[in-house]
Write a protein that holds these residues in place. Structure first.
Motif, PDB file in Angstrom:
ATOM      1  N   ILE A   1       0.882  -1.167   0.000  1.00 49.36           N
ATOM      2  CA  ILE A   1       0.000   0.000   0.000  1.00 49.36           C
ATOM      3  C   ILE A   1       0.918   1.214   0.000  1.00 49.36           C
ATOM      4  N   GLN A   2       0.969   1.938  -1.105  1.00 50.85           N
ATOM      5  CA  GLN A   2       2.023   2.927  -1.282  1.00 50.85           C
ATOM      6  C   GLN A   2       1.533   4.156  -2.037  1.00 50.85           C
TER       7      GLN A   2
ATOM      8  N   SER B   1      -4.374 -13.741   8.570  1.00 45.98           N
ATOM      9  CA  SER B   1      -3.723 -14.198   7.341  1.00 45.98           C
ATOM     10  C   SER B   1      -3.124 -13.050   6.536  1.00 45.98           C
ATOM     11  N   THR B   2      -3.285 -11.804   6.999  1.00 43.25           N
ATOM     12  CA  THR B   2      -2.713 -10.654   6.294  1.00 43.25           C
ATOM     13  C   THR B   2      -1.323 -10.389   6.845  1.00 43.25           C
ATOM     14  N   ASN B   3      -0.314 -10.971   6.202  1.00 43.39           N
ATOM     15  CA  ASN B   3       1.065 -10.861   6.651  1.00 43.39           C
ATOM     16  C   ASN B   3       1.930 -10.228   5.566  1.00 43.39           C
ATOM     17  N   ASN B   4       3.109  -9.741   5.974  1.00 38.85           N
ATOM     18  CA  ASN B   4       4.105  -9.229   5.030  1.00 38.85           C
ATOM     19  C   ASN B   4       3.569  -8.098   4.160  1.00 38.85           C
ATOM     20  N   THR B   5       2.760  -7.241   4.754  1.00 40.96           N
ATOM     21  CA  THR B   5       2.251  -6.080   4.037  1.00 40.96           C
ATOM     22  C   THR B   5       3.204  -4.897   4.240  1.00 40.96           C
TER      23      THR B   5
ATOM     24  N   ASN C   1       2.557   6.950   2.405  1.00 45.76           N
ATOM     25  CA  ASN C   1       1.162   7.374   2.373  1.00 45.76           C
ATOM     26  C   ASN C   1       0.968   8.620   3.229  1.00 45.76           C
ATOM     27  N   ILE C   2       0.021   9.455   2.822  1.00 40.27           N
ATOM     28  CA  ILE C   2      -0.418  10.596   3.625  1.00 40.27           C
ATOM     29  C   ILE C   2      -1.801  10.250   4.154  1.00 40.27           C
TER      30      ILE C   2
ATOM     31  N   LEU D   1       6.565   2.318   6.819  1.00 40.49           N
ATOM     32  CA  LEU D   1       7.674   3.245   6.735  1.00 40.49           C
ATOM     33  C   LEU D   1       7.355   4.433   5.847  1.00 40.49           C
ATOM     34  N   PHE D   2       7.903   5.578   6.253  1.00 42.66           N
ATOM     35  CA  PHE D   2       7.791   6.835   5.521  1.00 42.66           C
ATOM     36  C   PHE D   2       6.338   7.250   5.286  1.00 42.66           C
ATOM     37  N   ASN D   3       5.475   6.984   6.255  1.00 42.19           N
ATOM     38  CA  ASN D   3       4.110   7.484   6.199  1.00 42.19           C
ATOM     39  C   ASN D   3       4.001   8.791   6.978  1.00 42.19           C
TER      40      ASN D   3
END
Length: 195
Positions: free
Chosen positions: A2-3, A25-29, A34-35, A58-60
């Protein structure tokens, strides 16, 4: 991944969230660049990790605000997540109490590094980083800049309710308030802490 998104959530009631990871089950996202702006009455969250592991934030650039209590920049209640180089502003205008930059509840093996966490303009009990629960173990809090403000009982880092094996290193912490009991690092019922 998500970027590079601009996300705005708000409502006339509570619990507005920018991004939520809500499945085991939502892993490694990877959530990056993002703002995120969330607002409402109370309990608004920029990013919420309810479950799922090995996620990287990172960098959100996150801003959360509400009229009353319980607003969080990032809320984590699962293990093995990495939060790096995020800018977090909680209540930049006005809120009441118990607003947190980053909160961990029974979440182990997490890393917080190089974050700029700002919690301002609440009344009492506004915290930069809060870690609570006996399952909150093996966390690293490294190279963060934390500023908290309000009236009283504001903490840069608050550990309570049994967390353990926490490494707190090379952080810049500034706590201020117009009244009393503003604390840089507050350990209450915490075990095996390295500062």
């Amino acid at each position: 991944i998500i970027q590079n998104n601009t996300i705005q959530t708000g409502g006339s009631s509570t619990s507005n969230t920018g991004i939520q990871i809500g499945s085991v089950s939502t892993n490694n996202t990877i959530i990056s660049y993002n703002i995120i702006n969330t607002s409402g009455v109370s309990s608004n969250i920029g990013i919420s990790i309810v479950s799922g592991r090995d996620n990287v934030l990172l960098f959100n650039n996150i801003t959360t605000s509400g009229n009353t209590t319980g607003n969080n920049g990032i809320a984590v209640s699962w293990r093995d997540n990495n939060l790096t180089s995020n800018i977090i502003k909680v209540c930049p205008s006005s809120c009441t109490s118990s607003n947190f930059g980053i909160s961990y509840t029974n979440a182990g093996n997490n890393t917080l590094a190089n974050n700029n966490i700002i919690t301002t303009n609440g009344t009492s009990s506004n915290n930069g980083i809060t870690i609570t629960g006996a399952s909150s173990i093996n966390a690293t809090i490294l190279n963060n800049t934390i500023n908290t403000g309000g009236t009283s009982d504001n903490n840069g880092i608050l550990l309570y309710g049994g967390p353990g094996f926490i490494n707190i290193t090379n952080n810049i912490i500034n706590t201020s308030g117009t009244s009393s009991s503003n604390i840089g690092i507050n350990l209450t019922n915490a075990n095996s802490i390295w500062i």
